[in-house]
Scaffold this active site. Structure first.
Site, PDB file in Angstrom:
ATOM      1  N   LYS A   1      33.684  37.955  35.927  1.00 56.97           N
ATOM      2  CA  LYS A   1      33.389  36.630  35.646  1.00 56.97           C
ATOM      3  C   LYS A   1      32.333  36.301  34.696  1.00 56.97           C
ATOM      4  O   LYS A   1      32.261  35.452  33.839  1.00 56.97           O
ATOM      5  CB  LYS A   1      33.259  35.965  36.809  1.00 56.97           C
ATOM      6  CG  LYS A   1      34.592  35.654  37.472  1.00 56.97           C
ATOM      7  CD  LYS A   1      34.795  34.506  38.175  1.00 56.97           C
ATOM      8  CE  LYS A   1      36.283  34.253  38.613  1.00 56.97           C
ATOM      9  NZ  LYS A   1      36.217  33.820  40.065  1.00 56.97           N
TER      10      LYS A   1
ATOM     11  N   LYS B   1      45.381  39.778  38.188  1.00 56.86           N
ATOM     12  CA  LYS B   1      45.730  38.998  39.254  1.00 56.86           C
ATOM     13  C   LYS B   1      46.108  37.249  38.730  1.00 56.86           C
ATOM     14  O   LYS B   1      45.350  36.803  38.032  1.00 56.86           O
ATOM     15  CB  LYS B   1      44.401  39.065  39.909  1.00 56.86           C
ATOM     16  CG  LYS B   1      44.361  38.154  41.395  1.00 56.86           C
ATOM     17  CD  LYS B   1      43.177  38.161  42.121  1.00 56.86           C
ATOM     18  CE  LYS B   1      42.330  36.750  41.587  1.00 56.86           C
ATOM     19  NZ  LYS B   1      41.349  36.329  42.599  1.00 56.86           N
TER      20      LYS B   1
ATOM     21  N   LYS C   1      43.693  30.734  39.812  1.00 60.00           N
ATOM     22  CA  LYS C   1      43.827  29.363  39.556  1.00 60.00           C
ATOM     23  C   LYS C   1      43.132  28.801  38.286  1.00 60.00           C
ATOM     24  O   LYS C   1      43.447  27.704  37.838  1.00 60.00           O
ATOM     25  CB  LYS C   1      43.727  28.641  40.726  1.00 60.00           C
ATOM     26  CG  LYS C   1      42.289  28.689  41.378  1.00 60.00           C
ATOM     27  CD  LYS C   1      41.927  27.686  42.676  1.00 60.00           C
ATOM     28  CE  LYS C   1      41.699  28.374  43.967  1.00 60.00           C
ATOM     29  NZ  LYS C   1      40.397  29.146  43.970  1.00 60.00           N
TER      30      LYS C   1
HETATM   31  N1  AQP Z   1      46.568  36.541  43.278  1.00 56.34           N
HETATM   32  C1  AQP Z   1      46.464  36.733  44.536  1.00 56.34           C
HETATM   33  N2  AQP Z   1      47.086  37.113  45.158  1.00 56.34           N
HETATM   34  C2  AQP Z   1      46.458  37.447  46.645  1.00 56.34           C
HETATM   35  N3  AQP Z   1      45.540  36.674  47.156  1.00 56.34           N
HETATM   36  C3  AQP Z   1      44.774  35.820  46.485  1.00 56.34           C
HETATM   37  N4  AQP Z   1      43.890  35.073  46.511  1.00 56.34           N
HETATM   38  C4  AQP Z   1      43.510  34.711  45.483  1.00 56.34           C
HETATM   39  N5  AQP Z   1      44.223  34.871  44.491  1.00 56.34           N
HETATM   40  C5  AQP Z   1      44.973  35.817  45.090  1.00 56.34           C
HETATM   41  C6  AQP Z   1      43.195  34.920  47.793  1.00 56.34           C
HETATM   42  O1  AQP Z   1      42.871  33.725  48.077  1.00 56.34           O
HETATM   43  C7  AQP Z   1      41.845  33.523  49.000  1.00 56.34           C
HETATM   44  C8  AQP Z   1      40.959  32.339  48.150  1.00 56.34           C
HETATM   45  O2  AQP Z   1      40.419  32.692  47.118  1.00 56.34           O
HETATM   46  P1  AQP Z   1      39.453  31.996  46.250  1.00 56.34           P
HETATM   47  O3  AQP Z   1      40.026  30.801  45.660  1.00 56.34           O
HETATM   48  O4  AQP Z   1      38.459  31.398  47.287  1.00 56.34           O
HETATM   49  O5  AQP Z   1      38.713  32.843  45.452  1.00 56.34           O
HETATM   50  P2  AQP Z   1      39.471  33.692  44.366  1.00 56.34           P
HETATM   51  O6  AQP Z   1      39.786  34.984  44.765  1.00 56.34           O
HETATM   52  O7  AQP Z   1      38.719  34.041  43.251  1.00 56.34           O
HETATM   53  O8  AQP Z   1      41.105  32.732  43.844  1.00 56.34           O
HETATM   54  P3  AQP Z   1      41.386  32.576  42.287  1.00 56.34           P
HETATM   55  O9  AQP Z   1      42.619  31.631  42.601  1.00 56.34           O
HETATM   56  O10 AQP Z   1      41.379  33.803  41.548  1.00 56.34           O
HETATM   57  O11 AQP Z   1      40.157  31.533  41.959  1.00 56.34           O
HETATM   58  P4  AQP Z   1      39.290  31.458  40.607  1.00 56.34           P
HETATM   59  O12 AQP Z   1      40.401  31.473  39.665  1.00 56.34           O
HETATM   60  O13 AQP Z   1      38.592  30.356  40.640  1.00 56.34           O
HETATM   61  O14 AQP Z   1      38.521  32.791  40.498  1.00 56.34           O
HETATM   62  C9  AQP Z   1      40.913  34.952  48.826  1.00 56.34           C
HETATM   63  O15 AQP Z   1      41.235  35.427  50.322  1.00 56.34           O
HETATM   64  C10 AQP Z   1      41.528  35.625  47.853  1.00 56.34           C
HETATM   65  O16 AQP Z   1      41.677  36.966  48.039  1.00 56.34           O
END
Ligand code: AQP
Length: 328
Positions: free
Chosen positions: A113, A194, A197
């Site tokens: 990031k 991955k 969001k």
């Molecule tokens: N693509 C994914 N596949 C499976 N699990 C996922 N998680 C996130 N993306 C995937 C799981 O969702 C939970 C919450 O995640 P988070 O939003 O707190 O953080 P993150 O992993 O950083 O999620 P994002 O969507 O990728 O957010 P941004 O874009 O803000 O970084 C966690 O258990 C995560 O593993």
């Protein structure tokens, strides 16, 4: 048994969040019905990267409503805002005083990031300390997370052991809980990344709030390959394997069973089935969400969650402060 997890409101929830995290919450809610559940909206984590304040406020409420719309039962699960239980930040500081800089520098999510912005917020670097606090505050036994969070969870375990060693037994050592299928759902446009969001292109993800016409378009334009053979191979066929994973997870079948089912299908027929199963999953969620988002009931649920979480958190931070010597 205590189960703790959260999702950060940095945007709207994706199908990746649903399959990797929320679906596990639902499984555990069924499997361990006598356990206590603390599922929070990790709003403090959302400000580790720049985000508009109105958007954050909107996202927080949307995630709370989505949790319930997906099937979390407020009678069994305490749902609350991380920022409303001040002990999370208090314990986070104690974790900063337990971790080492080198450990934080090795975190993959930080390394990824920090490349996206010229100015990096200090909180992005110390994110794992807050995550450790989120978990250890409640003496969690089980933490359901997607595989991208495994490294942070491992650090949490290290910090708990180090603190216990330095000050005497204080924290439980939590175990992760990952889905067998779908612990990392990939981007639809670049399937070696991955699904996230905060990704720029909205074609790369499916939001739980997406209307079904755009879900269909996104699935039809999802990157695959041209060899027209349906089998699972993440290296050779990452896009197709991702769609097989999504189908298998949402239909509660194994990858093998899913491969067999579509062995003789064309890519078009297969994508049609993937779209249909996503639509069947999203429709009831979206309906329930609409009835909740502006309701008073949602605030009552969050108030109750905050009260229950605070009871445990207050006692824990007192114990920690005492052990560290923060007293007179
Ligand atoms: N693509 C994914 N596949 C499976 N699990 C996922 N998680 C996130 N993306 C995937 C799981 O969702 C939970 C919450 O995640 P988070 O939003 O707190 O953080 P993150 O992993 O950083 O999620 P994002 O969507 O990728 O957010 P941004 O874009 O803000 O970084 C966690 O258990 C995560 O593993």
């Amino acid at each position: 048994m205590r189960i703790v997890s959260g999702i950060k409101p940095s945007g709207q929830l994706t199908l990746g969040n649903y399959i990797g995290a929320i679906k596990q919450f639902l499984d555990l809610q069924e499997k361990f019905s006598n356990s206590s559940f603390f599922i929070f909206i990790a709003d403090l984590h959302a400000i580790t990267i720049p985000i508009n304040s109105h958007e954050l406020e909107k996202n927080i409420r949307e995630i709370a409503a989505t949790y319930i719309a997906c099937g979390l039962d407020p009678l069994k699960v305490n749902i609350f805002l991380q920022s409303e239980v001040k002990e999370h930040t208090q314990l986070s500081y104690i974790m900063e005083s337990t971790s080492h800089i080198g450990e934080l520098e090795r975190m993959i999510q930080y390394k990824d990031k920090k490349n996206y912005s010229e100015t990096i917020r200090t909180s992005l670097f110390t994110y794992p300390n807050l995550m450790a606090a989120d978990i250890l505050l409640y003496d969690a036994d089980i933490v359901p997370v997607g595989s991208d969070q495994s490294q942070h969870l491992e650090l949490t375990r290290t910090l708990a052991k180090r603190f216990n060693h330095n000050y005497g037994k204080t924290f439980k050592i939590p175990e992760g809980y990952k889905s067998k299928i779908g612990s990392k759902i990939m981007s639809l446009t670049d399937p070696i990344k991955k699904m996230a969001k905060t990704e720029k292109s909205s074609k790369s993800y499916i939001l739980l709030s997406d209307d079904l016409t755009s879900v269909k378009k996104k699935i039809y334009s999802a990157v695959t390959d041209n060899d027209n053979e349906i089998y699972f191979d993440e290296k050779k066929k990452p896009g197709l394997s991702n769609l097989l994973t999504i189908y298998a997870s949402l239909s509660n079948n194994s990858i093998k069973e899913t491969e067999k089912k579509f062995k003789n299908s064309s890519y078009k027929e297969f994508k049609d089935s993937v779209y249909k199963i996503i639509a069947e999953t999203l429709e009831p969620i979206q309906k329930k969400y609409k009835s909740l988002i502006n309701s008073k009931k949602l605030d009552e649920i969050l108030d109750k969650g905050k009260k229950e979480a605070s009871k445990i958190a207050e006692l824990k931070i007192l114990d920690v402060y005492n052990k560290v010597g923060l007293k007179r």
